[in-house]
Design a protein around this motif. Sequence first.
Motif, mmCIF file in Angstrom:
data_model
loop_
_atom_site.group_PDB
_atom_site.id
_atom_site.type_symbol
_atom_site.label_atom_id
_atom_site.label_comp_id
_atom_site.label_asym_id
_atom_site.label_seq_id
_atom_site.Cartn_x
_atom_site.Cartn_y
_atom_site.Cartn_z
ATOM 1 N N ASP A 200 -12.010 -45.844 -12.985
ATOM 2 C CA ASP A 200 -13.248 -46.022 -12.236
ATOM 3 C C ASP A 200 -13.337 -44.875 -11.237
ATOM 4 O O ASP A 200 -12.701 -44.897 -10.184
ATOM 5 C CB ASP A 200 -13.249 -47.370 -11.515
ATOM 6 C CG ASP A 200 -14.580 -47.695 -10.851
ATOM 7 O OD1 ASP A 200 -15.281 -46.739 -10.444
ATOM 8 O OD2 ASP A 200 -14.901 -48.883 -10.718
ATOM 9 N N MET A 201 -14.123 -43.854 -11.568
ATOM 10 C CA MET A 201 -14.158 -42.641 -10.749
ATOM 11 C C MET A 201 -14.644 -42.921 -9.336
ATOM 12 O O MET A 201 -14.104 -42.375 -8.369
ATOM 13 C CB MET A 201 -15.054 -41.593 -11.408
ATOM 14 C CG MET A 201 -14.515 -41.053 -12.713
ATOM 15 S SD MET A 201 -15.670 -39.866 -13.470
ATOM 16 C CE MET A 201 -15.738 -38.609 -12.200
ATOM 17 N N ILE A 202 -15.674 -43.752 -9.210
ATOM 18 C CA ILE A 202 -16.237 -44.018 -7.894
ATOM 19 C C ILE A 202 -15.231 -44.775 -7.031
ATOM 20 O O ILE A 202 -14.959 -44.413 -5.888
ATOM 21 C CB ILE A 202 -17.544 -44.817 -8.006
ATOM 22 C CG1 ILE A 202 -18.578 -44.031 -8.827
ATOM 23 C CG2 ILE A 202 -18.091 -45.142 -6.626
ATOM 24 C CD1 ILE A 202 -18.963 -42.709 -8.240
ATOM 25 N N ALA A 203 -14.650 -45.841 -7.595
ATOM 26 C CA ALA A 203 -13.717 -46.664 -6.831
ATOM 27 C C ALA A 203 -12.466 -45.886 -6.432
ATOM 28 O O ALA A 203 -11.909 -46.103 -5.356
ATOM 29 C CB ALA A 203 -13.328 -47.908 -7.634
ATOM 30 N N GLU A 204 -12.028 -44.962 -7.296
ATOM 31 C CA GLU A 204 -10.793 -44.230 -7.033
ATOM 32 C C GLU A 204 -11.036 -42.887 -6.350
ATOM 33 O O GLU A 204 -10.089 -42.140 -6.081
ATOM 34 C CB GLU A 204 -10.016 -44.038 -8.342
ATOM 35 C CG GLU A 204 -9.587 -45.358 -8.981
ATOM 36 C CD GLU A 204 -8.739 -45.171 -10.221
ATOM 37 O OE1 GLU A 204 -7.959 -44.193 -10.260
ATOM 38 O OE2 GLU A 204 -8.852 -45.989 -11.153
ATOM 39 N N GLY A 205 -12.299 -42.568 -6.076
ATOM 40 C CA GLY A 205 -12.605 -41.338 -5.360
ATOM 41 C C GLY A 205 -12.292 -40.077 -6.131
ATOM 42 O O GLY A 205 -11.923 -39.054 -5.552
ATOM 43 N N VAL A 206 -12.461 -40.111 -7.458
ATOM 44 C CA VAL A 206 -12.174 -38.960 -8.312
ATOM 45 C C VAL A 206 -13.450 -38.132 -8.492
ATOM 46 O O VAL A 206 -14.522 -38.673 -8.777
ATOM 47 C CB VAL A 206 -11.639 -39.412 -9.684
ATOM 48 C CG1 VAL A 206 -11.438 -38.229 -10.619
ATOM 49 C CG2 VAL A 206 -10.325 -40.177 -9.499
ATOM 50 N N ASP A 207 -13.343 -36.826 -8.335
ATOM 51 C CA ASP A 207 -14.511 -35.947 -8.457
ATOM 52 C C ASP A 207 -14.902 -35.708 -9.910
ATOM 53 O O ASP A 207 -16.083 -35.639 -10.239
ATOM 54 C CB ASP A 207 -14.235 -34.612 -7.778
ATOM 55 C CG ASP A 207 -14.076 -34.749 -6.270
ATOM 56 O OD1 ASP A 207 -15.070 -35.107 -5.619
ATOM 57 O OD2 ASP A 207 -12.962 -34.523 -5.765
ATOM 58 N N CYS A 208 -13.918 -35.546 -10.779
ATOM 59 C CA CYS A 208 -14.209 -35.340 -12.198
ATOM 60 C C CYS A 208 -12.982 -35.694 -13.023
ATOM 61 O O CYS A 208 -11.851 -35.675 -12.520
ATOM 62 C CB CYS A 208 -14.650 -33.902 -12.479
ATOM 63 S SG CYS A 208 -13.448 -32.629 -12.042
ATOM 64 N N VAL A 209 -13.215 -36.038 -14.286
ATOM 65 C CA VAL A 209 -12.117 -36.349 -15.198
ATOM 66 C C VAL A 209 -12.284 -35.526 -16.466
ATOM 67 O O VAL A 209 -13.405 -35.225 -16.889
ATOM 68 C CB VAL A 209 -12.055 -37.855 -15.560
ATOM 69 C CG1 VAL A 209 -11.876 -38.703 -14.330
ATOM 70 C CG2 VAL A 209 -13.285 -38.294 -16.327
ATOM 71 N N VAL A 210 -11.172 -35.151 -17.050
ATOM 72 C CA VAL A 210 -11.156 -34.468 -18.338
ATOM 73 C C VAL A 210 -10.723 -35.493 -19.379
ATOM 74 O O VAL A 210 -9.719 -36.183 -19.184
ATOM 75 C CB VAL A 210 -10.191 -33.268 -18.327
ATOM 76 C CG1 VAL A 210 -10.184 -32.566 -19.681
ATOM 77 C CG2 VAL A 210 -10.565 -32.291 -17.222
ATOM 78 N N ARG A 211 -11.480 -35.604 -20.456
ATOM 79 C CA ARG A 211 -11.169 -36.588 -21.483
ATOM 80 C C ARG A 211 -11.317 -35.981 -22.873
ATOM 81 O O ARG A 211 -12.049 -35.004 -23.069
ATOM 82 C CB ARG A 211 -12.069 -37.822 -21.349
ATOM 83 C CG ARG A 211 -11.698 -38.704 -20.154
ATOM 84 C CD ARG A 211 -10.329 -39.302 -20.303
ATOM 85 N NE ARG A 211 -9.907 -40.141 -19.189
ATOM 86 C CZ ARG A 211 -9.094 -39.759 -18.215
ATOM 87 N NH1 ARG A 211 -8.653 -38.501 -18.184
ATOM 88 N NH2 ARG A 211 -8.728 -40.592 -17.263
ATOM 89 N N LEU A 212 -10.633 -36.591 -23.845
ATOM 90 C CA LEU A 212 -10.627 -36.108 -25.218
ATOM 91 C C LEU A 212 -11.333 -37.097 -26.140
ATOM 92 O O LEU A 212 -11.267 -38.306 -25.939
ATOM 93 C CB LEU A 212 -9.183 -35.927 -25.711
ATOM 94 C CG LEU A 212 -8.288 -34.994 -24.899
ATOM 95 C CD1 LEU A 212 -6.880 -34.983 -25.477
ATOM 96 C CD2 LEU A 212 -8.858 -33.578 -24.898
ATOM 97 N N GLY A 213 -11.999 -36.551 -27.169
ATOM 98 C CA GLY A 213 -12.572 -37.394 -28.207
ATOM 99 C C GLY A 213 -13.905 -38.003 -27.832
ATOM 100 O O GLY A 213 -14.553 -37.615 -26.861
#
Length: 300
Positions: free
Chosen positions: A133-146
């Motif tokens: 959960d990017m908002i809840a965890e304060g993450v600016d961006c995530v890299v994902r595969l597939g």
Amino acid sequence: MDIVHSMQVFVSVMETGSFTKAAQALHLHRPAVSKTIQLLELQLGGRLLNRTTRQVSFTPEGEVFYKRCKAILAEVDETMASLGNRPARLTGKLRVDLPVALGKLLIIPSLMEFQSQYPGIELTLGASDKPIDMIAEGVDCVVRLGALEDSSMVATGVGFLPMVTCAAPAYLERFGEPRTLADLDTHRAVNYFSGTNPRPIEWIFVVDGQVKTMRLDSGINVNDSEAFVTSALAGFGLIQGLELTVREHLKDGSLVRVLDGYPVPSKRISILYPHRDLLPPKVEAFVQWLKALMATHNLT
């Protein structure tokens, strides 16, 4: 009252879901955060947040204000960063979540180059193969595969990773080497599942220019990329893995390619970030740097 600072506090409260977490993120005392929100609501003449003992949430007015704050703060950041048009002027914390294998084998070993280009950006990295959960965890961006699940996040493709079907010699001695897709009916797989969903990801092949999906019986199911390769090395079954993660094992013979006549589509690499009118310059800088990294390794 410093309105820009007040907007930053409000946004942080909403994205962390907590006055306490916002105070920690901004290096403020919790009472200062609470007072800032109270003054902001007083100045605007309306309630922005619903407060309970467990969480905070938007009021309808607060949701509108949040979206405007995000756009305004992004524009302020971009304006400040553009002075002199020098990357070194970009400052602040950038929190990124990476897939375990891609981060370990490709991105992290190259990150000193990013830091050299943007010395004012403080990186915080997470490594996970599970949805977050990017908002809840304060993450600016995530890299994902597939393939990506339906999401309110914005996704930008940055490259592709080749895939390969392979197995350990000990497994092939026991079950034989498959020559056709029909042979897979008598084989076992190291199957991968994502997050808390126990359903294994389908196997994919290209046959006569058409994509064919299959499900193989499991020798074992895993949801961790390193355990995935380790299980193949231990002889639990065939795998369809990232060539990047099995390259050295193919070189030393601890894994062997099979079904070369049935190629596997490359896996897409994407960056996801919360939807907003303007992308913060520090995130844009990371996106562009990662695109360049993929191009350097011929992964675009």
